[in-house]
Write a protein that holds these residues in place. Structure first.
Motif, mmCIF file in Angstrom:
data_model
loop_
_atom_site.group_PDB
_atom_site.id
_atom_site.type_symbol
_atom_site.label_atom_id
_atom_site.label_comp_id
_atom_site.label_asym_id
_atom_site.label_seq_id
_atom_site.Cartn_x
_atom_site.Cartn_y
_atom_site.Cartn_z
ATOM 1 N N LEU A 410 0.829 -1.200 0.000
ATOM 2 C CA LEU A 410 0.000 0.000 0.000
ATOM 3 C C LEU A 410 0.870 1.260 0.000
ATOM 4 O O LEU A 410 0.568 2.233 -0.713
ATOM 5 C CB LEU A 410 -0.909 -0.016 1.231
ATOM 6 C CG LEU A 410 -1.988 1.069 1.329
ATOM 7 C CD1 LEU A 410 -2.935 1.020 0.147
ATOM 8 C CD2 LEU A 410 -2.761 0.930 2.643
ATOM 9 N N PHE A 411 1.958 1.233 0.782
ATOM 10 C CA PHE A 411 2.862 2.383 0.805
ATOM 11 C C PHE A 411 3.497 2.598 -0.567
ATOM 12 O O PHE A 411 3.629 3.738 -1.033
ATOM 13 C CB PHE A 411 3.967 2.173 1.844
ATOM 14 C CG PHE A 411 3.475 1.884 3.238
ATOM 15 C CD1 PHE A 411 2.193 2.253 3.651
ATOM 16 C CD2 PHE A 411 4.293 1.239 4.167
ATOM 17 C CE1 PHE A 411 1.742 1.979 4.929
ATOM 18 C CE2 PHE A 411 3.856 0.971 5.443
ATOM 19 C CZ PHE A 411 2.572 1.325 5.833
ATOM 20 N N PRO A 420 -1.464 0.430 -9.827
ATOM 21 C CA PRO A 420 -2.455 -0.626 -10.088
ATOM 22 C C PRO A 420 -2.324 -1.208 -11.493
ATOM 23 O O PRO A 420 -2.563 -2.400 -11.692
ATOM 24 C CB PRO A 420 -3.783 0.101 -9.892
ATOM 25 C CG PRO A 420 -3.474 1.223 -8.952
ATOM 26 C CD PRO A 420 -2.106 1.667 -9.319
ATOM 27 N N GLU A 421 -1.927 -0.365 -12.448
ATOM 28 C CA GLU A 421 -1.806 -0.831 -13.836
ATOM 29 C C GLU A 421 -0.471 -1.526 -14.093
ATOM 30 O O GLU A 421 -0.380 -2.419 -14.942
ATOM 31 C CB GLU A 421 -1.936 0.351 -14.810
ATOM 32 C CG GLU A 421 -3.277 1.065 -14.760
ATOM 33 C CD GLU A 421 -3.402 2.016 -13.563
ATOM 34 O OE1 GLU A 421 -2.342 2.430 -13.019
ATOM 35 O OE2 GLU A 421 -4.548 2.315 -13.164
ATOM 36 N N ASN A 442 5.101 -9.289 -10.256
ATOM 37 C CA ASN A 442 4.144 -8.211 -10.061
ATOM 38 C C ASN A 442 3.552 -8.361 -8.667
ATOM 39 O O ASN A 442 3.901 -9.297 -7.934
ATOM 40 C CB ASN A 442 3.072 -8.202 -11.157
ATOM 41 C CG ASN A 442 2.257 -9.490 -11.182
ATOM 42 O OD1 ASN A 442 2.114 -10.170 -10.158
ATOM 43 N ND2 ASN A 442 1.741 -9.849 -12.344
ATOM 44 N N LEU A 443 2.665 -7.462 -8.284
ATOM 45 C CA LEU A 443 2.166 -7.468 -6.913
ATOM 46 C C LEU A 443 1.457 -8.775 -6.583
ATOM 47 O O LEU A 443 1.648 -9.345 -5.500
ATOM 48 C CB LEU A 443 1.233 -6.275 -6.677
ATOM 49 C CG LEU A 443 0.642 -6.161 -5.255
ATOM 50 C CD1 LEU A 443 1.753 -6.096 -4.211
ATOM 51 C CD2 LEU A 443 -0.269 -4.945 -5.141
ATOM 52 N N ASP A 444 0.648 -9.298 -7.501
ATOM 53 C CA ASP A 444 -0.101 -10.520 -7.225
ATOM 54 C C ASP A 444 0.832 -11.712 -7.007
ATOM 55 O O ASP A 444 0.671 -12.468 -6.050
ATOM 56 C CB ASP A 444 -1.072 -10.820 -8.370
ATOM 57 C CG ASP A 444 -2.220 -9.819 -8.437
ATOM 58 O OD1 ASP A 444 -2.470 -9.160 -7.408
ATOM 59 O OD2 ASP A 444 -2.850 -9.689 -9.496
ATOM 60 N N ILE A 520 -6.047 0.971 -2.312
ATOM 61 C CA ILE A 520 -6.585 0.016 -1.326
ATOM 62 C C ILE A 520 -7.194 -1.182 -2.035
ATOM 63 O O ILE A 520 -6.962 -2.341 -1.650
ATOM 64 C CB ILE A 520 -7.624 0.711 -0.417
ATOM 65 C CG1 ILE A 520 -6.934 1.712 0.522
ATOM 66 C CG2 ILE A 520 -8.401 -0.322 0.394
ATOM 67 C CD1 ILE A 520 -7.871 2.524 1.374
ATOM 68 N N ASN A 521 -7.962 -0.945 -3.087
ATOM 69 C CA ASN A 521 -8.584 -2.052 -3.832
ATOM 70 C C ASN A 521 -7.538 -2.936 -4.493
ATOM 71 O O ASN A 521 -7.693 -4.162 -4.562
ATOM 72 C CB ASN A 521 -9.548 -1.503 -4.887
ATOM 73 C CG ASN A 521 -10.809 -0.928 -4.266
ATOM 74 O OD1 ASN A 521 -11.262 -1.404 -3.218
ATOM 75 N ND2 ASN A 521 -11.386 0.094 -4.889
ATOM 76 N N THR A 522 -6.452 -2.335 -4.962
ATOM 77 C CA THR A 522 -5.381 -3.129 -5.578
ATOM 78 C C THR A 522 -4.754 -4.080 -4.561
ATOM 79 O O THR A 522 -4.495 -5.253 -4.859
ATOM 80 C CB THR A 522 -4.296 -2.193 -6.146
ATOM 81 O OG1 THR A 522 -4.884 -1.339 -7.137
ATOM 82 C CG2 THR A 522 -3.168 -2.987 -6.775
ATOM 83 N N VAL A 523 -4.522 -3.581 -3.350
ATOM 84 C CA VAL A 523 -3.966 -4.423 -2.297
ATOM 85 C C VAL A 523 -4.956 -5.517 -1.905
ATOM 86 O O VAL A 523 -4.576 -6.694 -1.742
ATOM 87 C CB VAL A 523 -3.577 -3.573 -1.068
ATOM 88 C CG1 VAL A 523 -3.207 -4.472 0.112
ATOM 89 C CG2 VAL A 523 -2.427 -2.651 -1.396
#
Length: 598
Positions: A410-411, A420-421, A442-444, A520-523
Motif C-alpha cells: 500500500l505504501f 495498479p496498472e 508483479n504485486l499478485d 486500497i482495492n489493488t492491495v
C-alpha cells in the motif's frame, strides 16, 4: 537479561515518579493519617518495587471492568465452540497461497548498552551484598561481646515492660559497651541490646520508655521490615529516589513506634517521653547498622519525632474514620499505578487495548492449538462483536513477518513506486533458495509467493523516512522500524498484536485509512484467495524463521459474504513448525466450525 535490564531502568523512571507522588500525597493527607498508617503505606511502595521482577502483566481498573463483562458471555461462548475440525480442501486447491516462503534470520545479539548496564547493575548488587555481609560481621562481633543483663533493677523493670505490652515470648536482653543507642535485633530470635552507660546511669523512667519503644518494634515485626528494606536497597542501589523513600520509611517507623508508646501512657507522661528523647539525643553517634530498629536517630529525625510527640492526641472516632478514608485513597492511587510498571516490566510488548469499550466473548479454542502457544481473534463487522481465544497472546505484539507486506504494498502504491496498472519489478538475477522468487514479479505473484526481495525493493525506493512516516500514519503496531531497512518486519523491531492486525484490516477494507481507494482495492485484490457462492475470502500468511527454526506463524484475513463481513487473525508460536501454513489450517478449521466459512 539485557532486554529486562532496559525495561527495568525504564520502570525506575516511573518508580521515581511514584515516590514523589507518595510523598506529596502523604503531605496533603498528613493531618488525617495516623503515624502507623503513614508507615504502613510504605509497604505498598515496597510491593510496587517487586512488580518489575514479576513476569506477568497486572490488570488495571479498566481491564477489571472488561473482564467482568467478558465473564457474562463466557459460558455461552464455550457452549458454541465445536471441537471437531473440518476440512478446507476447497481452499487448498484454489492457489499456492498457503505456501508461505521465508528465509531464516539470526537471533538478535544483545545490545552493547544492555550488556554494560547489566554488568554495572550486577556489580552494584555484589557491592551491596558485601556491605551487608560486613554489617552482619559487625553484628556478630556485637553479639559475641554482649553479656546477659545482670542488673536486677533493670531486669525487673524489663519484665514489667513485657507484662505491660502483654508479650509472652521470652526476649533476651543483653548489655554491651559497643553501642550508644538501645537496639532490638533478630526476627526469629529477637534480642534487645542496651548500652552499659544506660544501665550504670540508671533512670527508671527513661529506661522504661526506651524498653517500651524497642518492644513496640518487636510487636510490629519491624525486624522483618528492616530485612525487606535491605533487599530493596540492594536491587535498587542506583536509584536515589528509592534510597530516599527507604530512609523516610525508617523515619516513619520510629515515629510510629513513638506513637504506639504514647498510646500506652497517660497524657501527663507525654512530656516525660519527649524529654527522654531530647536528653538522649546528645549521646547519639553515627550508627553502623542501617535499618536496625533503634530508639535514636539523626537530629533531623529527632526533631520530627519531638514535634509528633508534642502534637499527639489520642485519636477520636472521627479521626480514625479520616485515617481509613485517606489511606484508602492513597492505596488505590498507588495500586492503580502498578499496571504501568507491570506493562514495562513484563516485556513492553503488549497492546494497551481499550477492551472495556468492546463487546467481547472469550472462546476456548485450545483443541485447535494443540502443541502451539497463540491466539485467535475474530471481529464481526455487522454486530460489532469480538470473539477472542487467549486474550494475553491476542494483545502480545509479535513480529508481523510477511503479513506486513499488505501495508508495504500500500505504501509503494501510494508513492507511485508501483501502480495498479503496472506493479512489475524486474528480478535482479540474484539466485534465491526459493525458486518462485527467481523471476520478475508483479504485486499478485509477489504476494502469493511472499517474495521478500520485491517488497525490500519497494522499501529501498521509499527510503527509511518515508517508511517510518507511513508506519506511524497507519498506526502499525509498535511503529518501531529502528533496524535494517531490509529486515525490520522479520523477527526484528517492528511488532504488532493479533488484535491490531484485525483492527488494521477492518480499517483497510472499510477504507478508513488515509490512502487512495484505487490503491486500497489493488492491495485487497492481491490478497484475494477464493470466491464461492458463500462469498469471498482474503488472507495473508506469515512465517518467522530463526536459525532455521519456524518459530512464528500468522494468518490474517477477511471473509465477505452476502450478509456480513468478518475479520480474523491467528498467530501461533513454537520452538519449531510454527508456520503461516499451519496457522491458516487452524484458522480455516475454526472458521468452519463457527459456520462462517465452509
Amino acid at each position: 537479561m539485557t532486554g529486562f535490564i532496559i525495561r527495568f531502568f525504564i520502570c525506575n523512571l516511573f518508580i521515581s515518579v511514584i515516590v514523589v507522588i507518595l510523598l506529596i500525597a502523604k503531605q496533603i493527607f498528613k493531618n488525617n493519617l495516623s503515624a502507623r498508617m503513614q508507615y504502613n503505606l510504605w509497604f505498598l511502595f515496597l510491593g510496587l518495587l517487586t512488580v518489575p521482577f514479576i513476569p506477568l502483566r497486572l490488570i488495571g481498573l479498566s481491564q477489571i471492568f472488561s473482564l467482568l463483562e467478558i465473564l457474562k458471555n463466557f459460558s455461552a461462548s464455550n457452549a458454541e465452540t465445536v471441537i471437531e475440525k473440518s476440512s478446507n480442501a476447497n481452499l487448498i486447491g484454489a492457489a499456492n497461497w498457503m505456501n508461505d516462503f521465508t528465509l531464516s534470520v539470526s537471533i538478535e545479539t544483545p545490545s552493547r548498552i544492555g550488556l554494560v548496564l547489566t554488568g554495572i547493575w550486577i556489580l552494584g548488587i555484589l557491592v551491596m551484598i558485601l556491605l551487608l555481609v560486613k554489617m552482619s560481621l559487625h553484628l556478630h562481633i556485637l553479639k559475641n561481646s554482649a553479656l546477659p543483663l545482670q542488673n536486677p533493677k533493670v531486669r525487673s523493670l524489663y519484665n514489667n515492660c513485657l507484662d505491660e505490652m502483654k508479650i509472652k515470648k521470652h526476649i533476651p536482653v543483653y548489655s554491651t559497651a559497643f553501642l550508644k543507642s538501645p537496639i532490638i535485633m533478630g526476627f526469629f530470635k529477637p534480642c534487645i541490646y542496651l548500652p552499659i552507660h544506660l544501665i550504670s546511669d540508671y533512670n527508671a523512667t527513661d529506661l522504661r520508655y526506651m524498653l517500651l519503644h524497642e518492644l513496640q518494634h518487636y510487636k510490629h515485626r519491624d525486624a522483618l521490615a528492616g530485612h525487606i528494606m535491605n533487599v530493596a536497597g540492594m536491587f535498587y542501589w542506583f536509584n536515589p529516589f528509592v534510597w530516599y523513600a527507604l530512609k523516610e520509611m525508617g523515619n516513619d517507623r520510629e515515629i510510629a513506634c513513638d506513637t504506639a508508646v504514647l498510646s500506652m501512657l497517660e497524657e501527663d507522661s507525654y512530656e516525660d517521653y519527649g524529654n527522654t528523647l531530647i536528653n538522649f539525643a546528645h549521646k547519639i553517634s553515627l550508627f553502623p547498622f542501617p535499618f536496625i530498629s533503634k530508639l535514636s536517630g539523626n537530629m533531623k529525625q529527632i526533631n520530627r519525632r519531638i514535634i509528633n510527640i508534642a502534637s499527639y492526641e489520642k485519636p477520636s472516632f472521627g479521626k480514625k474514620l479520616k485515617n481509613i478514608i485517606s489511606s484508602g485513597i492513597i492505596a488505590i492511587m498507588l495500586l492503580s499505578l502498578s499496571p504501568i510498571l507491570s506493562t514495562y516490566a513484563a516485556d513492553g510488548n503488549h497492546y494497551q487495548w481499550k477492551s472495556y469499550s468492546k463487546n467481547i466473548s472469550i472462546v476456548d479454542l485450545s483443541t485447535f492449538f494443540h502443541g502451539y502457544e497463540g491466539s485467535f481473534v475474530l471481529y464481526n463487522l455487522e454486530s460489532n462483536t469480538w470473539n477472542i481465544y487467549n486474550m494475553d497472546y491476542a494483545t502480545l505484539r509479535i513480529s508481523p513477518n510477511s503479513t506486513y507486506k499488505i501495508y508495504d504494498a500500500l505504501f509503494g502504491l501510494e508513492e507511485g513506486i508501483i501502480t495498479p496498472e503496472n506493479s512489475l519489478i524486474a528480478w535482479d538475477k540474484t539466485n534465491y533458495p526459493i525458486e518462485a522468487w527467481n523471476t520478475d514479479q508483479n504485486l499478485d505473484s509477489a504476494m502469493q509467493s511472499s517474495v521478500n526481495w520485491y517488497f525490500q525493493s519497494i522499501d529501498r525506493q521509499l527510503g527509511s523516512s518515508a517508511v517510518k512516516h507511513y508506519i506511524q500514519e497507519t498506526g502499525y503496531g509498535n511503529e518501531n522500524m529502528n533496524t535494517d531497512l531490509s529486515s525490520y518486519w522479520m523477527q526484528s523491531s517492528l511488532k504488532i498484536s493479533p488484535i491490531e492486525q484485525v483492527e488494521l484490516l477492518t480499517k483497510l477494507f472499510t477504507e478508513d485509512l488515509n490512502f487512495a481507494s484505487e490503491n486500497i482495492n489493488t492491495v485487497k485484490n492481491s490478497i484475494h484467495i477464493l470466491s464461492t457462492k458463500q462469498g469471498d475470502i482474503y488472507g495473508k500468511t506469515g512465517t518467522g524463521q530463526v536459525n532455521e527454526k519456524n518459530v512464528n506463524g500468522w494468518f490474517v484475513g477477511c471473509i465477505k459474504n452476502n450478509d456480513n463481513t468478518y475479520f480474523f487473525s491467528t498467530n501461533i508460536q513454537s520452538s519449531d513448525n510454527a508456520t503461516g501454513s499451519k496457522a491458516s489450517e487452524i484458522s480455516l478449521s475454526i472458521l468452519s466450525d463457527m459456520n462462517i466459512w465452509k
